[in-house]
Design a protein around this motif. Structure first.
Motif, mmCIF file in Angstrom:
data_model
loop_
_atom_site.group_PDB
_atom_site.id
_atom_site.type_symbol
_atom_site.label_atom_id
_atom_site.label_comp_id
_atom_site.label_asym_id
_atom_site.label_seq_id
_atom_site.Cartn_x
_atom_site.Cartn_y
_atom_site.Cartn_z
ATOM 1 N N ALA A 72 0.842 -1.206 0.000
ATOM 2 C CA ALA A 72 0.000 0.000 0.000
ATOM 3 C C ALA A 72 0.873 1.250 0.000
ATOM 4 C CB ALA A 72 -0.927 -0.007 1.209
ATOM 5 N N ASP A 73 0.550 2.177 -0.870
ATOM 6 C CA ASP A 73 1.272 3.438 -0.969
ATOM 7 C C ASP A 73 1.063 4.243 0.308
ATOM 8 O OD1 ASP A 73 2.828 5.299 -2.485
ATOM 9 O OD2 ASP A 73 1.014 6.497 -2.749
ATOM 10 N N SER A 74 2.119 4.875 0.813
ATOM 11 C CA SER A 74 2.068 5.739 2.002
ATOM 12 C C SER A 74 1.674 4.989 3.273
ATOM 13 C CB SER A 74 1.107 6.919 1.789
ATOM 14 O OG SER A 74 1.482 7.656 0.659
ATOM 15 N N HIS A 75 1.974 3.684 3.331
ATOM 16 C CA HIS A 75 1.713 2.870 4.524
ATOM 17 C C HIS A 75 2.994 2.123 4.896
ATOM 18 C CE1 HIS A 75 -2.696 3.241 4.948
ATOM 19 N NE2 HIS A 75 -2.675 3.430 3.637
ATOM 20 N N PRO A 76 3.113 1.691 6.155
ATOM 21 C CA PRO A 76 4.307 0.941 6.560
ATOM 22 C C PRO A 76 4.472 -0.348 5.744
ATOM 23 C CG PRO A 76 2.984 1.553 8.483
ATOM 24 C CD PRO A 76 2.178 1.890 7.267
ATOM 25 N N GLU A 77 5.710 -0.785 5.618
ATOM 26 C CA GLU A 77 6.011 -2.040 4.928
ATOM 27 C C GLU A 77 5.174 -3.170 5.522
ATOM 28 O OE1 GLU A 77 7.663 -4.117 1.960
ATOM 29 O OE2 GLU A 77 8.173 -2.028 2.346
ATOM 30 N N GLY A 78 4.612 -4.006 4.663
ATOM 31 C CA GLY A 78 3.789 -5.120 5.106
ATOM 32 C C GLY A 78 2.296 -4.833 5.072
ATOM 33 N N VAL A 79 1.932 -3.574 4.867
ATOM 34 C CA VAL A 79 0.519 -3.233 4.689
ATOM 35 C C VAL A 79 0.253 -3.253 3.184
ATOM 36 C CG1 VAL A 79 -1.286 -1.505 5.002
ATOM 37 C CG2 VAL A 79 0.453 -1.813 6.773
ATOM 38 N N GLU A 80 -0.631 -4.134 2.767
ATOM 39 C CA GLU A 80 -0.916 -4.278 1.348
ATOM 40 C C GLU A 80 -2.324 -3.791 1.026
ATOM 41 O OE1 GLU A 80 -0.003 -8.196 -0.117
ATOM 42 O OE2 GLU A 80 2.128 -7.680 -0.117
ATOM 43 N N VAL A 81 -2.509 -3.446 -0.237
ATOM 44 C CA VAL A 81 -3.836 -3.084 -0.718
ATOM 45 C C VAL A 81 -4.263 -4.146 -1.724
ATOM 46 C CG1 VAL A 81 -2.975 -1.543 -2.536
ATOM 47 C CG2 VAL A 81 -5.281 -1.263 -1.679
ATOM 48 N N LYS A 82 -5.506 -4.606 -1.562
ATOM 49 C CA LYS A 82 -6.107 -5.534 -2.520
ATOM 50 C C LYS A 82 -7.142 -4.737 -3.289
ATOM 51 C CE LYS A 82 -9.458 -8.440 -1.654
ATOM 52 N NZ LYS A 82 -10.275 -9.516 -1.137
ATOM 53 N N MET A 83 -6.929 -4.611 -4.601
ATOM 54 C CA MET A 83 -7.786 -3.783 -5.441
ATOM 55 C C MET A 83 -8.639 -4.682 -6.326
ATOM 56 S SD MET A 83 -7.758 -0.301 -6.113
ATOM 57 C CE MET A 83 -6.137 0.347 -6.438
ATOM 58 N N THR A 84 -9.945 -4.680 -6.060
ATOM 59 C CA THR A 84 -10.894 -5.413 -6.892
ATOM 60 C C THR A 84 -11.415 -4.427 -7.928
ATOM 61 O OG1 THR A 84 -11.477 -6.795 -4.999
ATOM 62 C CG2 THR A 84 -12.975 -6.840 -6.889
ATOM 63 N N CYS A 85 -11.169 -4.734 -9.206
ATOM 64 C CA CYS A 85 -11.430 -3.788 -10.284
ATOM 65 C C CYS A 85 -12.624 -4.191 -11.132
ATOM 66 C CB CYS A 85 -10.200 -3.690 -11.184
ATOM 67 S SG CYS A 85 -8.712 -3.158 -10.320
ATOM 68 N N TYR A 86 -13.343 -3.173 -11.567
ATOM 69 C CA TYR A 86 -14.523 -3.339 -12.413
ATOM 70 C C TYR A 86 -14.455 -2.363 -13.577
ATOM 71 C CZ TYR A 86 -16.603 -6.008 -8.609
ATOM 72 O OH TYR A 86 -16.856 -6.959 -7.654
ATOM 73 N N THR A 87 -15.088 -2.737 -14.687
ATOM 74 C CA THR A 87 -15.308 -1.830 -15.801
ATOM 75 C C THR A 87 -16.795 -1.534 -15.854
ATOM 76 O OG1 THR A 87 -15.615 -3.640 -17.363
ATOM 77 C CG2 THR A 87 -13.376 -2.748 -17.150
ATOM 78 N N GLY A 88 -17.184 -0.539 -16.623
ATOM 79 C CA GLY A 88 -18.604 -0.250 -16.787
ATOM 80 C C GLY A 88 -18.827 1.121 -17.380
ATOM 81 N N SER A 89 -19.992 1.275 -17.977
ATOM 82 C CA SER A 89 -20.371 2.557 -18.566
ATOM 83 C C SER A 89 -20.782 3.540 -17.473
ATOM 84 C CB SER A 89 -21.549 2.356 -19.519
ATOM 85 O OG SER A 89 -21.191 1.484 -20.558
ATOM 86 N N PHE A 90 -20.818 4.800 -17.857
ATOM 87 C CA PHE A 90 -21.209 5.845 -16.905
ATOM 88 C C PHE A 90 -22.079 6.872 -17.597
ATOM 89 C CE2 PHE A 90 -17.440 7.430 -18.972
ATOM 90 C CZ PHE A 90 -17.639 8.798 -19.090
#
Length: 132
Positions: A72-90
């Motif tokens: 994870a950006d701007s977090h201590p080492e070992g803190v991860e971010v899991k990003m679940t991604c979607y597409t779609g119209s708007f």
């Protein structure tokens, strides 16, 4: 290890991906955010996109795109971010709202300007020939 659970909206146009920069930040991030209690993925993602970009996702067009994980950006080492991604119209016109200062369309050459998890997404999009 701590994991931050986030959702993201992948919007690609002409080989470039929609990215945002929050006020006071230097890195760009794929738009999205964290879910609130009892929100499903669509409810959380559509709320975040409305808050950040002032557009409405069209529910019946939203599709799972992939899940990516990194430090994870701007977090201590070992803190991860899991990003679940979607597409779609708007519906609406994309514009920065609330904490978002800038909205940009980035290509692969801009990879170093984004967070570690976004860099993994950029790499995958480049391999799939979706990002130029």
């Amino acid at each position: 290890m701590k994991t931050i659970d986030k959702l993201a909206w992948i919007e690609i146009h002409d080989g470039r991906i929609l990215s945002t920069r929050s006020k006071g930040r230097s890195k760009y991030y794929i738009p999205g955010g964290k879910r609130e209690e009892n929100e499903n993925d669509f409810a959380a993602l559509s709320r975040e996109i409305k808050e950040e970009l002032d557009v409405d996702l069209v529910e019946e067009t939203v599709n799972y795109f992939g899940t990516f994980q990194a430090q994870a950006d701007s977090h201590p080492e070992g803190v991860e971010v899991k990003m679940t991604c979607y597409t779609g119209s708007f519906q609406g016109t994309i514009q920065p709202a609330n904490e978002i200062e800038e909205v940009v369309w980035l290509g692969y050459a801009d990879r170093e300007k984004v967070s570690p998890v976004d860099q993994i997404i950029f790499d995958w999009l480049k391999e799939e020939k979706l990002l130029s």
